[in-house]
Every structure is written in structure tokens, then in C-alpha cells.
Design an enzyme around this catalytic site. Structure first.
Site, short mmCIF file in Angstrom:
data_model
loop_
_atom_site.label_atom_id
_atom_site.label_comp_id
_atom_site.label_asym_id
_atom_site.label_seq_id
_atom_site.Cartn_x
_atom_site.Cartn_y
_atom_site.Cartn_z
N ARG A 1 0.85 -1.19 0.00
CA ARG A 1 0.00 0.00 0.00
C ARG A 1 0.89 1.24 0.00
O ARG A 1 1.95 1.25 0.61
CB ARG A 1 -0.86 -0.05 1.28
N ASP B 1 4.70 -4.69 6.47
CA ASP B 1 3.46 -4.96 7.20
C ASP B 1 3.37 -6.47 7.45
O ASP B 1 3.42 -7.26 6.50
CB ASP B 1 2.27 -4.47 6.38
N ASP C 1 -6.77 -10.09 12.34
CA ASP C 1 -6.05 -10.71 11.22
C ASP C 1 -5.06 -11.81 11.62
O ASP C 1 -4.06 -12.04 10.94
CB ASP C 1 -5.33 -9.64 10.38
#
Length: 184
Positions: free
Chosen positions: A31, A111, A128
Site C-alpha cells: 500500500r 506490514d 487478522d
């Protein structure tokens, strides 16, 4: 230092507009945040802010952030913290991640999927875990990384309970005021 070599900082300057690049463990882009204003840059941490910035996902899709966010990136901790300012209070989203690097192109980090979401009343939820386990196997996270990340989840939870900065009352508000001063 060599004579004639210009002196540069190892971190972005206060007021500088930077990009943030998030990667996955395998080196693929995850991202990109297009514009974030640095509020405080030091070798150990960077505090930055954005509001309604364009975010580009790995697949090319884009979206725009909905609210002002104050972001904390650390050189020695395996997480970063985003304080999102909403009408009903500050929500925090904490990414378990590598420490940041700054290479003059962007602030960059890996990440690692695990996230902690914190609500204005300081309750929290770990998110997650399934995605983390799947990526841990697929990308062969070394066992040392797995231990570091799990230890940093515990450190982060301890900071929440202690209301350690940036979870201290009014801490986000103080940095938001500085962000507004750059926008005038």
C-alpha cells in the site's frame, strides 16, 4: 565526513510532505499513502499526519482516507500506530510491522498482517490472526520474526494499558493542532 559532501538528515524534516510505502515480507508493495506531512522527524521516530490522502493498493485500486490521522513510526519497535480522529473520539489502528526506514523516496516498512484496533474507551481487539498465519507459512517468516512480532503485540498491549504515548489523553489532539498549523 568528506569535504564538500553536503550534510543531509537521516530522517525527513518537520513540515515535509512524504509518501509512506508499506511492503509485504516477500518484498512486494502492499500500500502507498501519497501525501503525509511530517510533524516531527528524529532518528528514533517519525510523527506524521494526513487527511483525505490518496491510498494506492497493490492491485492498483485507490481510495481516499476519510478522517485526519496522526501516525507514529518507530525505528526500534516492530509496530506503527495510527490515531484516527473521528467525531466520537480517537480510534487507533496499530500495525505489527518492521521498524521504519527512510530513504528519501518514502518512509518504508514491512506490514506483518497482525493489527490491534483500539476504541475511544481504550478497549481493543487483535485482528487478522488467520491472515498472519497464512502469510507466515506462505512467505516463510523466520521463527525469530515470529517471536519478535508476538513480543511486540505484548509490548503494544502494555502501552495501551499504561496509556503510554501515543495513547495518553490529549496526545493526539496536541499533534493534530500542529498538523493544522501546517495546513494554514
Amino acid at each position: 565526513m568528506k569535504v564538500g559532501k553536503s550534510m543531509t538528515t537521516e530522517y525527513p524534516r518537520d513540515g515535509e510532505i512524504i509518501q509512506i510505502h508499506s511492503y509485504k515480507h516477500n518484498g512486494s508493495i502492499h500500500r502507498i499513502w501519497q501525501e503525509t506531512v511530517v510533524l516531527k522527524g528524529t532518528p528514533n521516530y517519525i510523527i506524521a499526519a494526513n487527511d483525505r490522502t490518496v491510498v494506492t493498493e497493490a492491485d492498483g485500486r485507490t481510495w481516499i482516507t476519510r478522517e485526519p490521522a496522526i501516525c507514529f513510526f518507530y525505528a526500534k519497535h516492530w509496530f506503527n500506530i495510527i490515531g484516527m480522529i473521528r467525531e466520537d473520539g480517537v480510534y487507533y489502528y496499530c500495525n505489527l510491522s518492521s521498524p521504519f526506514v527512510w530513504d528519501k523516496e518514502a518512509l518504508k516498512y514491512i506490514d506483518y498482517d497482525l493489527d490491534v484496533k483500539i476504541f475511544p474507551n481504550m478497549t481493543y481487539v487483535l485482528l487478522d490472526e488467520d491472515e498472519y498465519e497464512r502469510h507466515r507459512r506462505e512467505m516463510n517468516y523466520p521463527s525469530v520474526i515470529d517471536r519478535i512480532l508476538k513480543n511486540n503485540v505484548e509490548k503494544l498491549i502494555s502501552w495501551i494499558h499504561q496509556r503510554k504515548e501515543p495513547f495518553a489523553p490529549d496526545f493526539i489532539d496536541t499533534w493534530y493542532e500542529k498538523f493544522l498549523s501546517y495546513r494554514k
